[in-house]
Design an enzyme around this catalytic site. Structure first.
Site, PDB file in Angstrom:
ATOM      1  N   ASN A 130      -9.966  -0.813  -1.814  1.00  0.00           N
ATOM      2  CA  ASN A 130      -8.546  -0.553  -1.557  1.00  0.00           C
ATOM      3  C   ASN A 130      -7.740  -1.126  -2.729  1.00  0.00           C
ATOM      4  O   ASN A 130      -7.702  -2.337  -2.918  1.00  0.00           O
ATOM      5  CB  ASN A 130      -8.163  -1.221  -0.229  1.00  0.00           C
ATOM      6  CG  ASN A 130      -6.693  -1.084   0.125  1.00  0.00           C
ATOM      7  OD1 ASN A 130      -5.871  -0.770  -0.733  1.00  0.00           O
ATOM      8  ND2 ASN A 130      -6.363  -1.340   1.375  1.00  0.00           N
ATOM      9  N   CYS A 187       0.824  -1.222   0.000  1.00  0.00           N
ATOM     10  CA  CYS A 187       0.000   0.000   0.000  1.00  0.00           C
ATOM     11  C   CYS A 187       0.857   1.272   0.000  1.00  0.00           C
ATOM     12  O   CYS A 187       0.390   2.342  -0.375  1.00  0.00           O
ATOM     13  CB  CYS A 187      -0.942   0.009   1.196  1.00  0.00           C
ATOM     14  SG  CYS A 187      -2.062  -1.389   1.182  1.00  0.00           S
ATOM     15  N   HIS A 213      -3.804   7.050   1.534  1.00  0.00           N
ATOM     16  CA  HIS A 213      -4.012   5.758   0.878  1.00  0.00           C
ATOM     17  C   HIS A 213      -5.402   5.274   1.261  1.00  0.00           C
ATOM     18  O   HIS A 213      -5.791   5.345   2.439  1.00  0.00           O
ATOM     19  CB  HIS A 213      -2.943   4.759   1.336  1.00  0.00           C
ATOM     20  CG  HIS A 213      -3.358   3.341   1.143  1.00  0.00           C
ATOM     21  ND1 HIS A 213      -3.748   2.856  -0.079  1.00  0.00           N
ATOM     22  CD2 HIS A 213      -3.501   2.312   2.020  1.00  0.00           C
ATOM     23  CE1 HIS A 213      -4.096   1.588   0.058  1.00  0.00           C
ATOM     24  NE2 HIS A 213      -3.959   1.242   1.319  1.00  0.00           N
TER      25      HIS A 213
HETATM   26  N1  COA Z   1     -18.951  -9.738   5.996  1.00  0.00           N
HETATM   27  C1  COA Z   1     -19.609 -10.067   7.117  1.00  0.00           C
HETATM   28  N2  COA Z   1     -18.982 -10.377   8.265  1.00  0.00           N
HETATM   29  C2  COA Z   1     -17.646 -10.337   8.274  1.00  0.00           C
HETATM   30  C3  COA Z   1     -16.902  -9.991   7.141  1.00  0.00           C
HETATM   31  C4  COA Z   1     -17.615  -9.688   5.969  1.00  0.00           C
HETATM   32  N3  COA Z   1     -16.995  -9.340   4.817  1.00  0.00           N
HETATM   33  N4  COA Z   1     -15.589 -10.039   7.438  1.00  0.00           N
HETATM   34  C5  COA Z   1     -15.494 -10.384   8.726  1.00  0.00           C
HETATM   35  N5  COA Z   1     -16.743 -10.582   9.220  1.00  0.00           N
HETATM   36  C6  COA Z   1     -17.117 -10.969  10.586  1.00  0.00           C
HETATM   37  C7  COA Z   1     -16.018 -11.713  11.302  1.00  0.00           C
HETATM   38  O1  COA Z   1     -16.046 -13.080  10.946  1.00  0.00           O
HETATM   39  C8  COA Z   1     -16.377 -11.466  12.734  1.00  0.00           C
HETATM   40  O2  COA Z   1     -17.426 -12.339  13.081  1.00  0.00           O
HETATM   41  P1  COA Z   1     -17.502 -12.993  14.562  1.00  0.00           P
HETATM   42  O3  COA Z   1     -17.584 -11.849  15.494  1.00  0.00           O
HETATM   43  O4  COA Z   1     -18.722 -13.823  14.479  1.00  0.00           O
HETATM   44  O5  COA Z   1     -16.232 -13.774  14.685  1.00  0.00           O
HETATM   45  C9  COA Z   1     -16.935 -10.060  12.722  1.00  0.00           C
HETATM   46  O6  COA Z   1     -17.316  -9.793  11.364  1.00  0.00           O
HETATM   47  C10 COA Z   1     -15.951  -9.006  13.174  1.00  0.00           C
HETATM   48  O7  COA Z   1     -14.715  -9.247  12.517  1.00  0.00           O
HETATM   49  P2  COA Z   1     -13.483  -8.314  12.694  1.00  0.00           P
HETATM   50  O8  COA Z   1     -12.363  -8.809  11.836  1.00  0.00           O
HETATM   51  O9  COA Z   1     -13.234  -8.116  14.139  1.00  0.00           O
HETATM   52  O10 COA Z   1     -14.098  -6.959  12.104  1.00  0.00           O
HETATM   53  P3  COA Z   1     -13.494  -5.521  12.155  1.00  0.00           P
HETATM   54  O11 COA Z   1     -14.428  -4.625  12.831  1.00  0.00           O
HETATM   55  O12 COA Z   1     -12.068  -5.495  12.598  1.00  0.00           O
HETATM   56  O13 COA Z   1     -13.514  -5.113  10.618  1.00  0.00           O
HETATM   57  C11 COA Z   1     -11.959  -4.881   8.843  1.00  0.00           C
HETATM   58  C12 COA Z   1     -12.718  -5.840   9.724  1.00  0.00           C
HETATM   59  C13 COA Z   1     -11.061  -5.703   7.947  1.00  0.00           C
HETATM   60  C14 COA Z   1     -12.944  -4.094   8.006  1.00  0.00           C
HETATM   61  C15 COA Z   1     -11.145  -3.895   9.700  1.00  0.00           C
HETATM   62  O14 COA Z   1     -10.426  -4.588  10.698  1.00  0.00           O
HETATM   63  C16 COA Z   1     -10.192  -3.091   8.913  1.00  0.00           C
HETATM   64  O15 COA Z   1     -10.572  -2.341   8.039  1.00  0.00           O
HETATM   65  N6  COA Z   1      -8.872  -3.191   9.193  1.00  0.00           N
HETATM   66  C17 COA Z   1      -7.874  -2.470   8.462  1.00  0.00           C
HETATM   67  C18 COA Z   1      -7.745  -3.130   7.154  1.00  0.00           C
HETATM   68  C19 COA Z   1      -6.890  -2.350   6.219  1.00  0.00           C
HETATM   69  O16 COA Z   1      -6.930  -1.153   6.211  1.00  0.00           O
HETATM   70  N7  COA Z   1      -6.134  -3.074   5.432  1.00  0.00           N
HETATM   71  C20 COA Z   1      -5.319  -2.526   4.465  1.00  0.00           C
HETATM   72  C21 COA Z   1      -4.155  -1.892   5.091  1.00  0.00           C
HETATM   73  S1  COA Z   1      -3.401  -0.954   3.952  1.00  0.00           S
END
Ligand code: COA
Length: 334
Positions: free
Chosen positions: A291, A115, A261
């Site tokens: 992204n 990224c 980004h």
């Molecule tokens: N649809 C529905 N549910 C989903 C899902 C999706 N696409 N992806 C994950 N879940 C579920 C998980 O399985 C989890 O379920 P559970 O509680 O039953 O176990 C729940 O949602 C919460 O998951 P979690 O990973 O804790 O969610 P989050 O609030 O952290 O959101 C992201 C996930 C990825 C959106 C978030 O962590 C994020 O944006 N992180 C940064 C990512 C990023 O910027 N990456 C690039 C870096 S450059």
């Protein structure tokens, strides 16, 4: 020493729009979850047979950037190509751009850095121009994520986030002190496993993958510890923006346009609130493209410029954070 200046910008995204509802047909996810957590409404995916690849999208974006810079392929002295999704394991995309655009046998440098790839690429180009070694450098960020994502429920936390596309910038030597004021780059490899694609690679090669298949940890698809990445992103974005401003004796209030980004709309919004910036001072388009890693900043920069939101004399700040971890900022007087 010279200054380097962006004189041409271009972007390309595949025509194929993939909505959150489209993804919900492939895995257990839904539009509300994706929009609430990431702000993403849709993204673009290459469609088999549409003629696109990482390099070809890079060429399409570069062609527009060159036209706008009023330069010919022969005027380019160096190519810097940033991607985490090259068409081939080796060689990288830079040589493909050199060949497809009919350029002279100029150097083609491939940058990884995920990224942060475009910010790293701009920094490299800036150094070559500053010293006077090269005059015109083409910097590209391009990604084909859809070709390597797992569209099953087990990977839903990763696969809904990423999209395909490319952006390009032409940098040239400038004598008038406008352009790139400084670049600031960092890395922290202790967290390399938090957002990674582990194979195929020399440490996890195809025969081993086939023998292990199917494994629970699916190492041939990207894995991400979302919350860990999120927390680090917020801290590092803020740090590296401040670092860039301080190096130039500038204040946050002087920023005309911050282009973060496009990792997650929630990350951009938290940065905006932290720095008390107005909506007009921050550009986001993750809602439409997801992204696109190395492509996200040049696509957003191109769109902001096309929409007339960047004007001569503006203070433009680019900031990135991603896998590695790597992060960086670029401070530009437009
Ligand atoms: N649809 C529905 N549910 C989903 C899902 C999706 N696409 N992806 C994950 N879940 C579920 C998980 O399985 C989890 O379920 P559970 O509680 O039953 O176990 C729940 O949602 C919460 O998951 P979690 O990973 O804790 O969610 P989050 O609030 O952290 O959101 C992201 C996930 C990825 C959106 C978030 O962590 C994020 O944006 N992180 C940064 C990512 C990023 O910027 N990456 C690039 C870096 S450059």
């Amino acid at each position: 020493m010279y200054t380097s200046k962006i004189i041409g910008l271009g972007k390309y995204v595949p025509e194929n729009v993939v909505t959150n509802d489209d993804l919900a047909k492939l895995m257990d996810t839904n539009d509300a979850w994706i929009q609430e957590r990431t702000g993403i409404q849709e993204r673009r995916h290459i469609k088999k047979g549409d003629g696109n690849s990482t390099s070809i999208m890079g060429v399409k974006a570069s062609t527009i950037a060159l036209e706008r810079a009023n330069l010919k392929p022969d005027d380019i002295d160096m190519i810097v190509f940033a991607t985490l999704s090259p068409d081939m394991y080796f060689p990288g995309g830079g040589v493909e751009v050199q060949h497809l655009m009919g350029m002279r046998t100029v150097p083609a440098l491939d940058v990884r850095n995920q990224c942060s790839g475009f910010v790293y690429g701009l920094s490299v180009a800036d150094q070559f121009i500053k010293t006077g070694m090269y005059k015109n450098i083409l910097v590209i960020g391009a990604e084909n994520h859809s070709g390597g994502l797992d569209f099953n429920t087990r990977s839903r936390g990763v696969s809904v986030i990423f999209g395909d596309g490319a952006g390009a910038a032409v940098l040239t030597r400038s004598d008038d002190k406008t352009g790139i004021l400084s670049t600031h780059l960092h890395s922290e490899g202790a967290h390399k496993d938090q957002l990674a694609l582990k194979g195929p690679s020399t440490s996890y090669w195809v025969p081993e993958i086939i023998a292990d298949n199917p494994r629970e940890d699916i190492p041939y698809y990207p894995v991400m510890n979302g919350q860990f990445v999120f927390k680090h992103a917020i801290t590092r974005f803020a740090e590296v923006i401040n670092e860039g401003l301080q190096a130039n004796g500038l204040n946050v209030s002087e920023i005309n346009m911050l282009i973060p980004h496009q990792a997650n709309l929630r990350i951009s919004q938290m940065i905006q609130r932290k720095f008390k910036l107005q909506d007009s001072q921050v550009y986001n388009n993750i809602q439409r493209y997801g992204n696109t890693t190395a492509a996200s900043i040049p696509i957003a920069l191109t769109e902001a410029w096309e929409e007339g939101r960047i004007k001569k004399g503006d203070l433009v700040v680019l900031a990135a954070f991603g896998s590695g971890f790597t992060w960086g900022s670029v401070i530009i007087r437009w």
